[in-house]
Design a protein around this motif. Sequence first.
Motif, PDB file in Angstrom:
ATOM      1  N   LYS A 130       4.535  -1.620  -4.439  1.00 29.30           N
ATOM      2  CA  LYS A 130       4.736  -0.142  -3.910  1.00 29.30           C
ATOM      3  C   LYS A 130       3.374   0.471  -4.201  1.00 29.30           C
ATOM      4  N   ARG A 131       3.207   1.374  -3.608  1.00 24.98           N
ATOM      5  CA  ARG A 131       2.293   2.641  -3.888  1.00 24.98           C
ATOM      6  C   ARG A 131       2.787   4.041  -3.414  1.00 24.98           C
ATOM      7  N   SER A 132       2.414   4.906  -4.223  1.00 25.67           N
ATOM      8  CA  SER A 132       2.714   6.290  -3.811  1.00 25.67           C
ATOM      9  C   SER A 132       1.558   7.204  -3.867  1.00 25.67           C
ATOM     10  N   VAL A 133       1.562   8.358  -3.209  1.00 28.61           N
ATOM     11  CA  VAL A 133       1.032   9.434  -2.939  1.00 28.61           C
ATOM     12  C   VAL A 133       1.806  10.902  -3.400  1.00 28.61           C
ATOM     13  N   LEU A 134       1.329  11.761  -4.049  1.00 24.02           N
ATOM     14  CA  LEU A 134       2.115  13.108  -4.361  1.00 24.02           C
ATOM     15  C   LEU A 134       1.635  13.827  -3.845  1.00 24.02           C
ATOM     16  N   VAL A 135       2.604  14.737  -3.234  1.00 21.96           N
ATOM     17  CA  VAL A 135       2.347  16.109  -2.709  1.00 21.96           C
ATOM     18  C   VAL A 135       3.102  17.183  -3.162  1.00 21.96           C
ATOM     19  N   ASN A 136       3.407  18.047  -2.502  1.00 20.22           N
ATOM     20  CA  ASN A 136       3.987  19.469  -3.000  1.00 20.22           C
ATOM     21  C   ASN A 136       5.366  19.810  -2.401  1.00 20.22           C
ATOM     22  N   SER A 137       5.629  19.458  -1.317  1.00 13.03           N
ATOM     23  CA  SER A 137       6.874  19.829  -0.539  1.00 13.03           C
ATOM     24  C   SER A 137       7.625  18.426   0.142  1.00 13.03           C
ATOM     25  N   GLY A 138       8.792  18.689   0.462  1.00 15.36           N
ATOM     26  CA  GLY A 138       9.407  17.511   1.281  1.00 15.36           C
ATOM     27  C   GLY A 138       8.754  17.531   2.728  1.00 15.36           C
ATOM     28  N   ALA A 139       8.805  18.502   3.192  1.00 13.24           N
ATOM     29  CA  ALA A 139       8.063  18.580   4.535  1.00 13.24           C
ATOM     30  C   ALA A 139       6.696  17.933   4.551  1.00 13.24           C
ATOM     31  N   GLU A 140       5.915  18.152   3.488  1.00 18.09           N
ATOM     32  CA  GLU A 140       4.473  17.409   3.347  1.00 18.09           C
ATOM     33  C   GLU A 140       4.687  15.768   3.212  1.00 18.09           C
ATOM     34  N   ALA A 141       5.631  15.725   2.328  1.00 17.79           N
ATOM     35  CA  ALA A 141       5.990  14.388   2.244  1.00 17.79           C
ATOM     36  C   ALA A 141       6.360  13.444   3.382  1.00 17.79           C
ATOM     37  N   PRO A 305       7.566  22.467  -8.338  1.00 18.88           N
ATOM     38  CA  PRO A 305       6.897  21.829  -6.981  1.00 18.88           C
ATOM     39  C   PRO A 305       6.318  20.319  -6.776  1.00 18.88           C
ATOM     40  N   LEU A 306       6.928  19.567  -6.438  1.00 18.12           N
ATOM     41  CA  LEU A 306       6.583  18.227  -6.539  1.00 18.12           C
ATOM     42  C   LEU A 306       7.176  17.173  -5.319  1.00 18.12           C
ATOM     43  N   ALA A 307       6.661  16.401  -4.712  1.00 15.13           N
ATOM     44  CA  ALA A 307       7.030  15.371  -3.876  1.00 15.13           C
ATOM     45  C   ALA A 307       6.253  14.051  -3.526  1.00 15.13           C
ATOM     46  N   ALA A 308       6.836  13.261  -3.104  1.00 12.70           N
ATOM     47  CA  ALA A 308       6.080  11.889  -3.059  1.00 12.70           C
ATOM     48  C   ALA A 308       6.487  11.162  -1.777  1.00 12.70           C
ATOM     49  N   VAL A 309       5.592  10.228  -1.318  1.00 12.90           N
ATOM     50  CA  VAL A 309       5.721   9.093  -0.278  1.00 12.90           C
ATOM     51  C   VAL A 309       5.507   7.772  -0.979  1.00 12.90           C
ATOM     52  N   GLY A 323      -7.967   9.526   3.281  1.00 10.17           N
ATOM     53  CA  GLY A 323      -7.189   9.876   4.185  1.00 10.17           C
ATOM     54  C   GLY A 323      -5.760  10.727   3.606  1.00 10.17           C
ATOM     55  N   LEU A 324      -5.524  10.444   2.360  1.00 10.43           N
ATOM     56  CA  LEU A 324      -4.293  10.875   1.883  1.00 10.43           C
ATOM     57  C   LEU A 324      -4.652  11.884   0.551  1.00 10.43           C
ATOM     58  N   GLY A 325      -3.954  12.954   0.214  1.00 12.87           N
ATOM     59  CA  GLY A 325      -4.387  13.954  -0.825  1.00 12.87           C
ATOM     60  C   GLY A 325      -4.066  15.313  -0.442  1.00 12.87           C
ATOM     61  N   GLY A 326      -4.432  16.254  -1.288  1.00 17.50           N
ATOM     62  CA  GLY A 326      -4.259  17.496  -1.071  1.00 17.50           C
ATOM     63  C   GLY A 326      -4.646  18.353  -2.544  1.00 17.50           C
ATOM     64  N   THR A 327      -4.903  19.524  -2.478  1.00 15.34           N
ATOM     65  CA  THR A 327      -5.656  20.238  -3.741  1.00 15.34           C
ATOM     66  C   THR A 327      -4.617  20.161  -4.943  1.00 15.34           C
ATOM     67  N   PHE A 328      -3.332  20.630  -4.655  1.00 12.45           N
ATOM     68  CA  PHE A 328      -2.252  20.622  -5.519  1.00 12.45           C
ATOM     69  C   PHE A 328      -1.534  19.541  -5.753  1.00 12.45           C
ATOM     70  N   GLY A 329      -1.584  18.574  -4.855  1.00 15.57           N
ATOM     71  CA  GLY A 329      -0.936  17.485  -4.842  1.00 15.57           C
ATOM     72  C   GLY A 329      -0.840  16.543  -6.223  1.00 15.57           C
ATOM     73  N   GLY A 330       0.635  16.684  -6.631  1.00 15.57           N
ATOM     74  CA  GLY A 330       0.473  15.919  -8.233  1.00 15.57           C
ATOM     75  C   GLY A 330      -0.004  16.640  -9.276  1.00 15.57           C
ATOM     76  N   ASN A 331       0.403  17.957  -9.206  1.00 15.87           N
ATOM     77  CA  ASN A 331      -0.427  18.920 -10.126  1.00 15.87           C
ATOM     78  C   ASN A 331       0.325  18.319 -11.399  1.00 15.87           C
ATOM     79  N   PRO A 332      -0.643  18.614 -12.700  1.00 16.77           N
ATOM     80  CA  PRO A 332      -0.158  17.741 -13.930  1.00 16.77           C
ATOM     81  C   PRO A 332       0.849  18.465 -14.560  1.00 16.77           C
ATOM     82  N   VAL A 333       1.032  19.960 -14.227  1.00 14.17           N
ATOM     83  CA  VAL A 333       2.261  20.395 -15.192  1.00 14.17           C
ATOM     84  C   VAL A 333       3.599  19.895 -14.268  1.00 14.17           C
ATOM     85  N   ALA A 334       3.531  19.980 -13.062  1.00 17.01           N
ATOM     86  CA  ALA A 334       4.579  19.270 -12.362  1.00 17.01           C
ATOM     87  C   ALA A 334       4.866  17.708 -12.670  1.00 17.01           C
ATOM     88  N   CYS A 335       3.789  17.099 -12.621  1.00 17.83           N
ATOM     89  CA  CYS A 335       3.973  15.592 -12.992  1.00 17.83           C
ATOM     90  C   CYS A 335       4.619  15.421 -14.443  1.00 17.83           C
TER      91      CYS A 335
END
Length: 455
Positions: A130-141, A305-309, A323-335
Amino acid sequence: MAPGSADPSPVTAERVEQRRRLVTAVPGPRSVALAERRRAVVAAGVASTLPVYVERAGGGVIVDVDGNSFIDLAAGIAVTSVGNAAPAVTRAVAAQAADFTHTCFMVAPYEEYVAVCEALARLTPGDHDKRSVLVNSGAEAVENAVKVARRATGRDAVVVLDHAYHGRTNLTMAMTAKAMPYKTGFGPFAGEVYRVPASYPLREPVPITGEQAAARAIALIEKQVGADQVACLVIEPILGEGGFIVPAPGFLRALADWCASTGVLLVADEIQTGFARTGSMFACEHDGVVPDLIATAKGIAGGLPLAAVTGRAELMDAVHLGGLGGTFGGNPVACAAALAAIDMYEQDDLPAAARRIEALMVPRLTALAERCPQIAEVRGRGAMLAIELVRPGTLEPDATEAARVARGCAQQGVLVLTCGTYGNVLRFLPPLVIGTELLEDALDVLAAVMIGPAA
């Protein structure tokens, strides 16, 4: 104003006493003053359920600015499943914030992001790579899951279920079934989204099996879209905002088998059902379904705030670099918060805690249904439970009664949410760490409000 003291719990925030306590009217004077300030600066389209303003919260209790303590049967819409301000989470947040709060993983990466992805690979259904990408919200996931599915399959169409809710962005509004308040006035929406009937056992015109409900949906897809045009079928294993609808047995399994046979990717939206909420770590596990892609959020990070696919490696890696990512996605404090919360889910066996909540609540709700003819059904799994309210003797939805009960509970110090396509469902999402006595007290209040005279 019964005391309702909760059982001692090692994960309860000690600074908040675990009891229901009202010292003013609801709302109290300080909350009324804050509501006046709000009207001057907060957009009118932002709604709030509880008519008070929170000063602190811990475990299964919310304390407002007037000193009233409410039993929390909402958990921030299944977000604070490990309890509000869980000590392990707050310690991890404080430690990470002292080190650094942000670098952007796309600019300067860090271990916490990798560690969360490792945990997701271990916990989500299936033993494939598996692989994952971390984002900010459910809608973004959900949006990113669709992006991955389209890129990996070369197809465009997205199929969703009736009564589904997937978010408030343009694409996820198109994927969401309910118009008001989510979609009305916000179109036009993204194209190539198609809707098929869900399995809603209470409201089937004629009782059908889960396999028959799946065959009905599949026939519509093949007739109106064409299986070879469909990138993904996006499902909530239990429909969330649509009414906590548990599909008939066999429905999800039959859809998963059809997806596997046609090359359609099965995307599980486990944003509300995930992370121990239904008594398993993920709701798909109840049906033995392993999705190709899974979207998670809400309970993942104890309130941050954290979400993932997360998905099959070959699918996730089909997306080009950048092609995947975002400025705040996977913020270290949220992680850091997520790693602490995930440790609690595993070490404290919170899936078992959800099953204990179900074992306590379902008999109480069933007994209440026997006394209240407006309750058409008690349903749900684990600590994701609901009652659907109708006009007695019919299946006509009664949103007015649902609103009355939710309002009455709030006046007595219990926070309960409504949901459903027809606005007639009361849903119960207690923190998984809630004490037995606190939960019993909340159910006593619910029963008193429901049995009392309608306003």
